[in-house]
Design a protein around this motif. Structure first.
Motif, PDB file in Angstrom:
ATOM      1  N   ASN A  99      14.533  15.967 -19.566  1.00  0.00           N
ATOM      2  CA  ASN A  99      14.458  15.280 -20.851  1.00  0.00           C
ATOM      3  C   ASN A  99      15.219  15.998 -21.964  1.00  0.00           C
ATOM      4  O   ASN A  99      15.028  15.690 -23.140  1.00  0.00           O
ATOM      5  CB  ASN A  99      12.993  15.085 -21.235  1.00  0.00           C
ATOM      6  N   SER A 100      16.098  16.918 -21.566  1.00  0.00           N
ATOM      7  CA  SER A 100      16.943  17.594 -22.542  1.00  0.00           C
ATOM      8  C   SER A 100      18.132  16.707 -22.910  1.00  0.00           C
ATOM      9  O   SER A 100      18.525  15.810 -22.156  1.00  0.00           O
ATOM     10  CB  SER A 100      17.455  18.912 -21.976  1.00  0.00           C
TER      11      SER A 100
ATOM     12  N   ARG B  80      16.628   6.869 -22.493  1.00  0.00           N
ATOM     13  CA  ARG B  80      16.064   7.740 -23.514  1.00  0.00           C
ATOM     14  C   ARG B  80      15.119   8.802 -22.968  1.00  0.00           C
ATOM     15  O   ARG B  80      14.824   9.775 -23.661  1.00  0.00           O
ATOM     16  CB  ARG B  80      15.304   6.899 -24.556  1.00  0.00           C
ATOM     17  N   MET B  81      14.595   8.628 -21.744  1.00  0.00           N
ATOM     18  CA  MET B  81      13.701   9.634 -21.189  1.00  0.00           C
ATOM     19  C   MET B  81      13.661   9.523 -19.678  1.00  0.00           C
ATOM     20  O   MET B  81      14.087   8.519 -19.112  1.00  0.00           O
ATOM     21  CB  MET B  81      12.285   9.517 -21.772  1.00  0.00           C
ATOM     22  N   VAL B  82      13.155  10.587 -19.036  1.00  0.00           N
ATOM     23  CA  VAL B  82      13.063  10.646 -17.581  1.00  0.00           C
ATOM     24  C   VAL B  82      11.629  11.013 -17.209  1.00  0.00           C
ATOM     25  O   VAL B  82      11.107  12.035 -17.667  1.00  0.00           O
ATOM     26  CB  VAL B  82      14.042  11.680 -16.998  1.00  0.00           C
TER      27      VAL B  82
ATOM     28  N   GLU C 224       0.859  -1.183   0.000  1.00  0.00           N
ATOM     29  CA  GLU C 224       0.000   0.000   0.000  1.00  0.00           C
ATOM     30  C   GLU C 224       0.897   1.235   0.000  1.00  0.00           C
ATOM     31  O   GLU C 224       2.090   1.159   0.330  1.00  0.00           O
ATOM     32  CB  GLU C 224      -0.908   0.058   1.239  1.00  0.00           C
ATOM     33  N   PHE C 225       0.310   2.362  -0.347  1.00  0.00           N
ATOM     34  CA  PHE C 225       1.007   3.637  -0.226  1.00  0.00           C
ATOM     35  C   PHE C 225      -0.030   4.730  -0.031  1.00  0.00           C
ATOM     36  O   PHE C 225      -1.211   4.573  -0.375  1.00  0.00           O
ATOM     37  CB  PHE C 225       1.868   3.937  -1.459  1.00  0.00           C
ATOM     38  N   TYR C 226       0.429   5.830   0.533  1.00  0.00           N
ATOM     39  CA  TYR C 226      -0.424   7.005   0.668  1.00  0.00           C
ATOM     40  C   TYR C 226       0.476   8.225   0.813  1.00  0.00           C
ATOM     41  O   TYR C 226       1.325   8.284   1.713  1.00  0.00           O
ATOM     42  CB  TYR C 226      -1.347   6.897   1.890  1.00  0.00           C
ATOM     43  N   PHE C 227       0.327   9.163  -0.107  1.00  0.00           N
ATOM     44  CA  PHE C 227       1.088  10.410  -0.071  1.00  0.00           C
ATOM     45  C   PHE C 227       0.392  11.406  -0.987  1.00  0.00           C
ATOM     46  O   PHE C 227      -0.624  11.076  -1.633  1.00  0.00           O
ATOM     47  CB  PHE C 227       2.555  10.201  -0.465  1.00  0.00           C
ATOM     48  N   ASP C 228       0.917  12.608  -1.063  1.00  0.00           N
ATOM     49  CA  ASP C 228       0.422  13.629  -1.992  1.00  0.00           C
ATOM     50  C   ASP C 228       1.321  13.660  -3.217  1.00  0.00           C
ATOM     51  O   ASP C 228       2.539  13.449  -3.113  1.00  0.00           O
ATOM     52  CB  ASP C 228       0.420  15.010  -1.335  1.00  0.00           C
ATOM     53  N   ARG C 229       0.725  13.968  -4.368  1.00  0.00           N
ATOM     54  CA  ARG C 229       1.521  13.986  -5.594  1.00  0.00           C
ATOM     55  C   ARG C 229       1.048  15.090  -6.529  1.00  0.00           C
ATOM     56  O   ARG C 229      -0.065  15.614  -6.408  1.00  0.00           O
ATOM     57  CB  ARG C 229       1.420  12.651  -6.314  1.00  0.00           C
ATOM     58  N   TYR C 230       1.929  15.430  -7.457  1.00  0.00           N
ATOM     59  CA  TYR C 230       1.603  16.296  -8.588  1.00  0.00           C
ATOM     60  C   TYR C 230       2.229  15.639  -9.803  1.00  0.00           C
ATOM     61  O   TYR C 230       3.456  15.469  -9.870  1.00  0.00           O
ATOM     62  CB  TYR C 230       2.153  17.710  -8.396  1.00  0.00           C
ATOM     63  N   ARG C 231       1.397  15.263 -10.757  1.00  0.00           N
ATOM     64  CA  ARG C 231       1.876  14.495 -11.917  1.00  0.00           C
ATOM     65  C   ARG C 231       2.476  15.447 -12.948  1.00  0.00           C
ATOM     66  O   ARG C 231       1.779  16.011 -13.787  1.00  0.00           O
ATOM     67  CB  ARG C 231       0.722  13.664 -12.482  1.00  0.00           C
ATOM     68  N   MET C 232       3.793  15.600 -12.876  1.00  0.00           N
ATOM     69  CA  MET C 232       4.484  16.620 -13.648  1.00  0.00           C
ATOM     70  C   MET C 232       4.423  16.376 -15.150  1.00  0.00           C
ATOM     71  O   MET C 232       4.248  17.318 -15.932  1.00  0.00           O
ATOM     72  CB  MET C 232       5.942  16.715 -13.178  1.00  0.00           C
ATOM     73  N   ILE C 233       4.585  15.141 -15.586  1.00  0.00           N
ATOM     74  CA  ILE C 233       4.557  14.838 -17.018  1.00  0.00           C
ATOM     75  C   ILE C 233       3.181  15.145 -17.592  1.00  0.00           C
ATOM     76  O   ILE C 233       3.052  15.781 -18.648  1.00  0.00           O
ATOM     77  CB  ILE C 233       4.958  13.380 -17.266  1.00  0.00           C
ATOM     78  N   ASP C 234       2.127  14.686 -16.916  1.00  0.00           N
ATOM     79  CA  ASP C 234       0.766  14.941 -17.388  1.00  0.00           C
ATOM     80  C   ASP C 234       0.475  16.434 -17.431  1.00  0.00           C
ATOM     81  O   ASP C 234      -0.126  16.937 -18.393  1.00  0.00           O
ATOM     82  CB  ASP C 234      -0.251  14.248 -16.484  1.00  0.00           C
ATOM     83  N   ALA C 235       0.882  17.158 -16.379  1.00  0.00           N
ATOM     84  CA  ALA C 235       0.613  18.591 -16.327  1.00  0.00           C
ATOM     85  C   ALA C 235       1.342  19.328 -17.452  1.00  0.00           C
ATOM     86  O   ALA C 235       0.781  20.248 -18.074  1.00  0.00           O
ATOM     87  CB  ALA C 235       1.018  19.148 -14.971  1.00  0.00           C
ATOM     88  N   ARG C 236       2.576  18.937 -17.720  1.00  0.00           N
ATOM     89  CA  ARG C 236       3.343  19.580 -18.802  1.00  0.00           C
ATOM     90  C   ARG C 236       2.692  19.297 -20.147  1.00  0.00           C
ATOM     91  O   ARG C 236       2.543  20.203 -20.983  1.00  0.00           O
ATOM     92  CB  ARG C 236       4.785  19.049 -18.791  1.00  0.00           C
ATOM     93  N   ARG C 237       2.279  18.066 -20.347  1.00  0.00           N
ATOM     94  CA  ARG C 237       1.651  17.685 -21.625  1.00  0.00           C
ATOM     95  C   ARG C 237       0.332  18.413 -21.848  1.00  0.00           C
ATOM     96  O   ARG C 237       0.018  18.836 -22.961  1.00  0.00           O
ATOM     97  CB  ARG C 237       1.414  16.177 -21.629  1.00  0.00           C
ATOM     98  N   ASP C 238      -0.449  18.565 -20.768  1.00  0.00           N
ATOM     99  CA  ASP C 238      -1.798  19.121 -20.893  1.00  0.00           C
ATOM    100  C   ASP C 238      -1.863  20.627 -20.693  1.00  0.00           C
ATOM    101  O   ASP C 238      -2.949  21.209 -20.739  1.00  0.00           O
ATOM    102  CB  ASP C 238      -2.726  18.441 -19.876  1.00  0.00           C
TER     103      ASP C 238
ATOM    104  N   GLY D  31      11.068   9.722  -9.923  1.00  0.00           N
ATOM    105  CA  GLY D  31      10.659   9.061 -11.158  1.00  0.00           C
ATOM    106  C   GLY D  31      11.694   8.050 -11.573  1.00  0.00           C
ATOM    107  O   GLY D  31      12.431   7.504 -10.730  1.00  0.00           O
ATOM    108  N   TRP D  32      11.790   7.813 -12.877  1.00  0.00           N
ATOM    109  CA  TRP D  32      12.688   6.775 -13.383  1.00  0.00           C
ATOM    110  C   TRP D  32      13.442   7.263 -14.616  1.00  0.00           C
ATOM    111  O   TRP D  32      12.904   8.028 -15.424  1.00  0.00           O
ATOM    112  CB  TRP D  32      11.894   5.522 -13.766  1.00  0.00           C
ATOM    113  N   PHE D  33      14.690   6.827 -14.727  1.00  0.00           N
ATOM    114  CA  PHE D  33      15.423   6.902 -15.982  1.00  0.00           C
ATOM    115  C   PHE D  33      14.984   5.687 -16.799  1.00  0.00           C
ATOM    116  O   PHE D  33      15.197   4.540 -16.378  1.00  0.00           O
ATOM    117  CB  PHE D  33      16.927   6.835 -15.749  1.00  0.00           C
ATOM    118  N   ARG D  34      14.397   5.933 -17.962  1.00  0.00           N
ATOM    119  CA  ARG D  34      13.789   4.843 -18.739  1.00  0.00           C
ATOM    120  C   ARG D  34      14.488   4.641 -20.072  1.00  0.00           C
ATOM    121  O   ARG D  34      14.969   5.582 -20.704  1.00  0.00           O
ATOM    122  CB  ARG D  34      12.307   5.127 -18.953  1.00  0.00           C
ATOM    123  N   ARG D  35      14.498   3.394 -20.491  1.00  0.00           N
ATOM    124  CA  ARG D  35      15.036   3.037 -21.807  1.00  0.00           C
ATOM    125  C   ARG D  35      13.894   3.035 -22.816  1.00  0.00           C
ATOM    126  O   ARG D  35      12.739   2.928 -22.484  1.00  0.00           O
ATOM    127  CB  ARG D  35      15.691   1.658 -21.777  1.00  0.00           C
ATOM    128  N   GLY D  36      14.262   3.072 -24.091  1.00  0.00           N
ATOM    129  CA  GLY D  36      13.254   2.889 -25.136  1.00  0.00           C
ATOM    130  C   GLY D  36      12.336   4.085 -25.304  1.00  0.00           C
ATOM    131  O   GLY D  36      12.496   5.116 -24.671  1.00  0.00           O
TER     132      GLY D  36
END
Length: 234
Positions: A116-117, A134-136, A86-100, A229-234
């Motif tokens: 992501n530069s 390739r992305m963060v 389980e988990f419980y905390f507060d968040r702000y979804r930075m990728i979604d907010a930037r995209r939208d 977050g994560w350093f992601r491949r692909g």
């Protein structure tokens, strides 16, 4: 944004040897202070918990932080945590907010672009030794009293996560306030390493690894702020 004083060679060697590292003084001081102020004063937080959790009648999966619904959700999540993840905390979804295009005034959008530069991705590949990054991804996270994240490994079948990171942005955090990033042995019975969320440090570790964020104590002097977050491949 990264400190001009940072020498990555010893941290890269430790990361490759141990699979995890915490780098102090990661950002330039002005950048760290600006991000802390943004997280403390400007972000519109939402509560986060498992979306598949069964809730009591009248409750939904997110509530306004500090509300009666928030308190009820936290109590229910704490009770469920006795039986598994389980988990419980507060968040702000930075990728979604930037995209939208949400909250365009927030400096967090510049952080998404920076992470992501091309220069930062090159830095990430050099630091980790993984040329396939390739992305963060990024979310802002706030742990208040009673917030927690139970044991998990960060493995996700739909994403190729190479490394997880936590950019710690809490001033003067004390170990007995909780909110510690603790790494477990493969059997998840013993703590083998602990990172206190030191001001302006970067915690970075190879995925998968079992780990937890320990419960934030009721006497903690402030919330625990971070960008993670994560350093992601692909």
């Amino acid at each position: 944004m990264i400190s001009n004083e940072l020498d990555i060679d010893p941290w890269r060697a430790r990361l490759r040897a141990q699979g995890r590292v915490q780098i102090p003084g990661f950002l330039q001081a002005e950048a760290a202070s600006r991000l802390h102020d943004c997280l403390r004063d400007e972000v519109r937080w939402e509560t986060a918990q498992r979306t598949d959790a069964e809730l009591a009648e009248g409750l939904v999966h997110s509530a306004a932080p500090g509300s009666a619904e928030d308190a009820a959700l936290l109590e229910a999540a704490t009770l469920r945590a006795r039986d598994g993840f389980e988990f419980y905390f507060d968040r702000y979804r930075m990728i979604d907010a930037r995209r939208d295009g949400q909250d365009p005034e927030l400096v967090l959008h510049a952080v998404v672009d920076f992470l992501n530069s091309a220069p930062f991705l090159d830095f990430a590949r050099q630091l980790t030794g993984d040329p396939a990054i390739r992305m963060v991804s990024a979310i802002a996270v706030r742990y208040r009293h009673g917030h927690f994240l139970r044991s998990h490994s960060d493995h996700a079948s739909e994403e190729d996560r190479a490394f997880a990171y936590v950019l710690n942005l809490s001033r003067d955090w004390l170990p007995d306030w909780g909110g510690l990033l603790q790494f477990l042995d493969p059997a998840e019975r013993r703590v083998v390493d602990t990172f206190t969320p030191l001001w302006n440090s970067l915690s970075l570790f190879r995925v998968p690894q079992p780990h937890v964020v320990s419960l934030v104590a009721p006497w903690a002097g402030s919330p625990r702020y971070s960008i993670t977050g994560w350093f992601r491949r692909g």
